[in-house]
Design a protein around this motif. Structure first.
Motif, PDB file in Angstrom:
ATOM      1  N   UNK A 181       0.854  -1.176   0.000  1.00 16.32           N
ATOM      2  CA  UNK A 181       0.000   0.000   0.000  1.00 16.32           C
ATOM      3  C   UNK A 181       0.894   1.230   0.000  1.00 16.32           C
ATOM      4  N   UNK A 182       0.896   1.961  -1.103  1.00 16.86           N
ATOM      5  CA  UNK A 182       1.699   3.178  -1.259  1.00 16.86           C
ATOM      6  C   UNK A 182       3.158   2.925  -0.873  1.00 16.86           C
ATOM      7  N   UNK A 183       3.686   1.799  -1.303  1.00 18.93           N
ATOM      8  CA  UNK A 183       5.099   1.490  -1.034  1.00 18.93           C
ATOM      9  C   UNK A 183       5.337   0.783   0.278  1.00 18.93           C
ATOM     10  N   UNK A 184       4.284   0.596   1.079  1.00 18.22           N
ATOM     11  CA  UNK A 184       4.447  -0.168   2.320  1.00 18.22           C
ATOM     12  C   UNK A 184       4.259  -1.654   1.993  1.00 18.22           C
ATOM     13  N   UNK A 185       5.296  -2.443   2.276  1.00 15.49           N
ATOM     14  CA  UNK A 185       5.230  -3.877   1.968  1.00 15.49           C
ATOM     15  C   UNK A 185       5.241  -4.669   3.269  1.00 15.49           C
ATOM     16  N   UNK A 186       4.398  -5.696   3.347  1.00 14.92           N
ATOM     17  CA  UNK A 186       4.312  -6.524   4.565  1.00 14.92           C
ATOM     18  C   UNK A 186       4.809  -7.931   4.229  1.00 14.92           C
ATOM     19  N   UNK A 187       5.980  -8.270   4.759  1.00 12.45           N
ATOM     20  CA  UNK A 187       6.535  -9.604   4.525  1.00 12.45           C
ATOM     21  C   UNK A 187       6.488 -10.427   5.809  1.00 12.45           C
ATOM     22  N   UNK A 188       6.440 -11.732   5.655  1.00 13.20           N
ATOM     23  CA  UNK A 188       6.558 -12.610   6.814  1.00 13.20           C
ATOM     24  C   UNK A 188       7.925 -12.391   7.450  1.00 13.20           C
ATOM     25  N   UNK A 189       7.943 -12.343   8.775  1.00 21.03           N
ATOM     26  CA  UNK A 189       9.209 -12.138   9.479  1.00 21.03           C
ATOM     27  C   UNK A 189       9.970 -13.448   9.647  1.00 21.03           C
ATOM     28  N   UNK A 190       9.292 -14.559   9.337  1.00 21.58           N
ATOM     29  CA  UNK A 190       9.881 -15.871   9.604  1.00 21.58           C
ATOM     30  C   UNK A 190      10.692 -16.313   8.390  1.00 21.58           C
ATOM     31  N   UNK A 191      11.965 -16.558   8.611  1.00 22.34           N
ATOM     32  CA  UNK A 191      12.881 -16.899   7.518  1.00 22.34           C
ATOM     33  C   UNK A 191      12.445 -18.211   6.863  1.00 22.34           C
ATOM     34  N   UNK A 192      12.553 -18.253   5.539  1.00 23.26           N
ATOM     35  CA  UNK A 192      12.131 -19.454   4.811  1.00 23.26           C
ATOM     36  C   UNK A 192      13.194 -20.543   4.849  1.00 23.26           C
ATOM     37  N   UNK A 193      14.311 -20.299   5.550  1.00 26.05           N
ATOM     38  CA  UNK A 193      15.353 -21.320   5.663  1.00 26.05           C
ATOM     39  C   UNK A 193      14.958 -22.338   6.725  1.00 26.05           C
TER      40      UNK A 193
END
Lengths: 553, 356
Positions: free
Chosen positions: B271-283
């Motif tokens: 939203x207007x450049x705000x990105x929400x990613x999972x904080x949990x590493x995929x490793x």
């Protein structure tokens, strides 16, 4: 109360016991015990049992004593530790944590550290002893490996020792997972990720082990049972078996005057080794107690309670798990999609290499005896230089371990040595394959150099530092002949023949090509004992020719 | 050192000097046999022996005093007392006192015993014979014969039906033990595929709650170049299953100038450049917590997987195998940041059943 049935007073000895009257009450007590446990026969073999003396035999003792210390302190800790993930709000004497929600496991560990008098000390002794235990096992194992002490009849004891090392490592992992602090929780999370990477059954094992999704409420009580009951129980059994075999086989000894494959030279258990070994227990315990007073280990109060969405930088396992951490850090993140499934090679490959690195060393005695075809008993130790290929293999293994340890601590190496973490990781990726090979080559050459020096010493004697001027003006250094004991010591090692394939043709001239396995064995045997792998021992003739003194010096 | 050691007591004067070398008949490398015993100073000098005795006893006495000191420290020192000790710094006085006294008490017993053994107990080396571990042929033949007799009497080899069914039953019975482990935990089902954000729908979106302030967030609260951590509305740290929820729901919010976002799909989910990613590493699932605002790289401190948040959280370094899942966000009528659905792929480490 009723009429006494014993009528004879001062009667002769009852029939059946012909034993002489005991001289004092100690002998009397010993007689009583012998009648029930047979201690005299047991002691006859062991009271004056001969132990050879060498400083490196202490390494195994350190393992034994730290194990005892770990059990003693561990029992104390279980009296105060609550293996529960029930949530409490901390209200103890450590101000920074006041009012913070945490598990009972973490709260009770903080209490042991700050409320229980001496609790912190016992925790520190427990952890320090565990570190020393694993380190001592590793070094003890190196001693056994590099001297060839694992050879027949001791291969099984080598395997027992290996199992003790592996179980010790895992029990350490379970142990530092128990306090449920931020670092330990991160370690468990890593374990969850590794389990999930197992194809087919990974998610099931994860659900069953954690009792549901990560982290759940079961993992600490379950790990507690594994840490204090299951693994130590198995280890205790293995340890007893290990020691029984050490007693049964008797110690190995270094070559030297009067020492043969058929004897063991040293001093008796009682009194010298009772005092030395018994005393050494107190030395080890005393030192670990002092270190625990001085050096803090695992300050869980500084890490804080575990929260799955928080982590501290330089999250590190204890050093003995460092090589597995290195594997997981440097492996490229390969994932393969298969018919709607994921094969997570980036985690699964390290998970498979981890046991291979360990098992490689466990099976070594069997591989060596197969290659050399040597089925005899060995009680005289090899000097590492006289078995260059074995020594080089051991060194290569250690170098692999160290390279992976660098990978496991890449963040610390980066911050302390001001290096790029990416560069360290690339170095480890290449080093994993290259460093062991280089180490192998260098070590083998080093061993051969030392063999050459031994030969030189035997044939030309020891340098005295005395310079002599010959009549024609030449200066020479006078060499002194070694005493016969030293000559014997430097020449008593074996140089077994290389395993040769049978002739390519049989007696009728029909070609009979050997199978792949014998050909591999012959090739390996050439690698072990062939020309490039040893310097021929000096012979009596060579020695005689040089020492007869016609123009030689 | 040697002022109290009279010359006539030296080993040379006792006539027990050195090796008694066996004449080598042709073989210079022959085993000369055990060397003669070399007496120690305490063997020949009674004064040295008495001094050693006093040293040993002194160590045992020091141990006794240290144990008394241990008990005194336990009783006298307040557990909260902190003292400065060079070069250790500020340490717990009780821990230091208990550890040092216990260390000295134990060490001195050991040192005394070892010193006693080394100076006063006999150091004569004695050879003991070894016997081969293997039994001789007679014993071997006898045992094998006895075993054959026993085996024949059992009829184990003859009654093949009994043998085979026994092997079968023994092979199957451990399965009971495996089956008993079933109730250790639930089946995976689709648990790993969804997070707490699945409660969010278009009709009833979930607000993003700032982890630090516990307040819902407006777009203007997230400034360019900052990293903010968030959890779904309705989740509380006091919830019984908070740990389990936050292990999947944890979000990190970054704001990147829209023209710097390389991945268009990623830009649209934000939203207007705000990105929400999972904080949990995929490793393997560690939380990602290091952010470099110049490059928009996020790094997991556990194993150094590095993700480019400006490019769909693509893995640019380290052992992670796939990008971080992104949560689609927007704002509600009051202007608060909300999610309207779950991540469209499972968060955290990959596993066999995870579709690729």
């Amino acid at each position: 109360m009723s009429s006494a049935s014993s009528t004879t007073s001062g009667a002769a000895k009852p029939a059946g016991s012909t034993r002489a009257k005991p001289a004092n009450k100690w002998e009397q007590a010993a007689d009583w015990t012998d009648g029930r446990l047979g201690i005299y026969s047991l002691a006859k073999a062991n009271l004056r049992k001969i132990f050879p003396d060498h400083w490196s035999f202490m390494l195994g003792e350190i393992c034994l004593y730290t194990f005892v210390i770990i059990i003693l302190t561990g029992v104390y800790l279980t009296l105060f530790f609550k293996p529960s993930m029930g949530e409490v709000i901390y209200d103890g004497s450590y101000i920074p944590l006041k009012g913070i929600p945490m598990s009972e496991a973490y709260a009770s560990t903080v209490d042991i550290s700050f409320e229980v008098r001496g609790g912190l000390l016992v925790r520190q002794i427990h952890h320090w002893a565990a570190l020393v235990f694993v380190a001592a096992m590793l070094v003890h194992m190196m001693r056994v490996f590099f001297t060839g002490a694992f050879r027949k009849p001791r291969e099984i004891n080598w395997v027992f020792g290996f199992l003790l090392l592996v179980l010790g490592m895992f029990d350490g992992f379970f142990g530092y997972s128990l306090p449920d602090d931020l670092l330990s929780g991160t370690g468990i999370r890593f374990m969850e990720g590794a389990i999930l990477a197992v194809p087919l059954v990974g998610t099931y094992i994860q659900m069953f082990l954690f009792g549901g999704e990560f982290p759940g409420h079961d993992i600490v009580p379950r790990f507690f049972t594994i840490h204090v009951l299951l693994i130590p129980g198995i280890m205790l059994g293995l340890l007893v078996a290990h020691l029984i075999l050490v007693f049964y086989h008797k110690h190995t000894q270094w070559a030297g005057p009067g020492k043969t494959e058929k004897n063991v030279v040293g001093m008796p258990l009682m009194p010298v080794y009772m005092a030395k070994a018994g005393g050494f227990f107190f030395l080890v315990f005393g030192l670990i107690a002092a270190v625990s007073a001085i050096a803090t280990i695992n300050p869980i109060w500084a890490y804080g309670p575990y929260r799955p969405d928080q982590v501290s930088t330089d999250a590190q396992p204890d050093w003995y798990m460092g090589f597995s951490e290195g594997l997981i850090r440097v492996m490229p993140g390969w994932e393969i999609g298969l018919w709607g499934h994921t094969l997570n090679l980036g985690v699964f490959v390290p998970l498979m290499i981890f046991p291979l690195v360990l098992v490689a060393i466990a099976v070594y005695p069997f591989i060596e005896s197969w290659v050399t075809g040597d089925k005899r008993e060995h009680h005289i130790l090899d000097r590492p230089r006289n078995a260059p290929v074995r020594t080089a293999l051991g060194a290569a293994w250690i170098s692999l371990y160290l390279v992976l340890l660098v990978g496991g601590g890449n963040d610390l190496f980066a911050t302390h040595l001001h290096l790029s973490i990416n560069d360290i990781t690339y170095f480890v990726r290449v080093g994993f394959f290259v460093v062991p090979v280089l180490t192998f080559i260098a070590t083998k050459r080093w061993c051969l150099g030392l063999q050459r020096r031994d030969k030189e010493k035997v044939l030309h004697g020891r340098e005295t530092g005395v310079i002599k001027r010959l009549p024609h003006g030449e200066f020479i250094e006078v060499h002194a002949q070694l005493p016969q004991a030293d000559l014997h010591k430097l020449t008593s090692h074996e140089q077994p023949p290389v395993f040769e394939l049978p002739a390519e043709t049989d007696e009728n001239g029909v070609a009979a090509k050997a199978g792949l396995i014998p050909r591999t064995r012959a090739k390996l045997s050439r690698g072990f004992y062939g020309e490039g792998s040893r310097i021929p021992k000096p012979t009596a003739e060579e020695h005689h020719e040089i020492t007869s003194g016609h123009g030689h010096h | 050192m040697s002022h109290d050691m009279s010359e006539e007591k030296l080993p040379e004067s006792h006539g027990s000097a050195g090796h008694h070398e066996v004449a080598a008949h042709g073989d210079p490398f022959a085993d000369p046999g055990l060397p003669a015993h070399q007496p120690r100073r305490t063997d020949i000098d009674e004064r040295a022996a008495q001094r050693a005795e006093r040293q040993v006893s002194l160590m045992f006495v020091v141990s006794m005093l240290a144990t008394v000191g241990f008990i005194a420290s336990y009783v006298a020192i307040d557990p909260d007392k902190i003292v400065y000790i060079f070069p250790l710094g500020h340490v717990s006085a009780l821990n230091f006192a208990l550890g040092m006294t216990l260390g000295v008490a134990l060490f001195c017993i050991g040192a005394g015993a070892v010193h006693w053994a080394r100076t006063l107990m006999s150091d004569h080396e004695i050879p003991a014979e070894r016997h081969p571990i293997e039994a001789d042929d007679e014993v071997r033949a006898d045992v094998i014969e006895q075993f054959r007799t026993g085996a024949a009497e059992s009829g184990f080899g003859r009654r093949k039906m009994i043998r085979n069914t026994l092997i079968g039953s023994m092979a199957l019975v451990p399965l009971s033990g495996v089956v008993l482990l079933r109730d250790l935990g639930p089946l995976p089902e689709d648990k790993l595929e969804h997070t707490g954000w699945r409660e969010a729908t278009d009709v009833k979106p979930l607000q993003l709650i700032n982890m630090n302030t516990n307040q819902p967030m407006k777009a203007e609260d997230v400034i360019v170049g900052s990293l903010t951590f968030a959890m779904p509305e309705g989740l509380s740290t006091h919830d019984e299953d908070f740990q389990q929820q936050i292990a999947k729901d944890a979000l990190m919010l970054v704001r990147i100038a829209p023209e710097d976002i390389k991945d268009t799909e990623s830009r649209e989910k934000g939203f207007e450049g705000i990105l929400a990613y999972s904080k949990i590493c995929t490793h393997v699932g560690c939380p990602i917590s290091l952010y470099e605002q110049q490059t928009h790289h996020a790094l997991c401190p556990c194993h150094q997987s590095t993700f480019d948040l400006a490019d769909g959280a693509r893995v640019i370094f380290g052992p992670a195998g796939h990008p971080l899942p992104q949560l689609k966000i927007t704002t509600d009528e009051k202007g608060f940041l909300v999610a309207t659905g779950d991540f469209d792929e499972p968060v955290g480490p990959s596993y066999w059943e995870r579709a690729r």
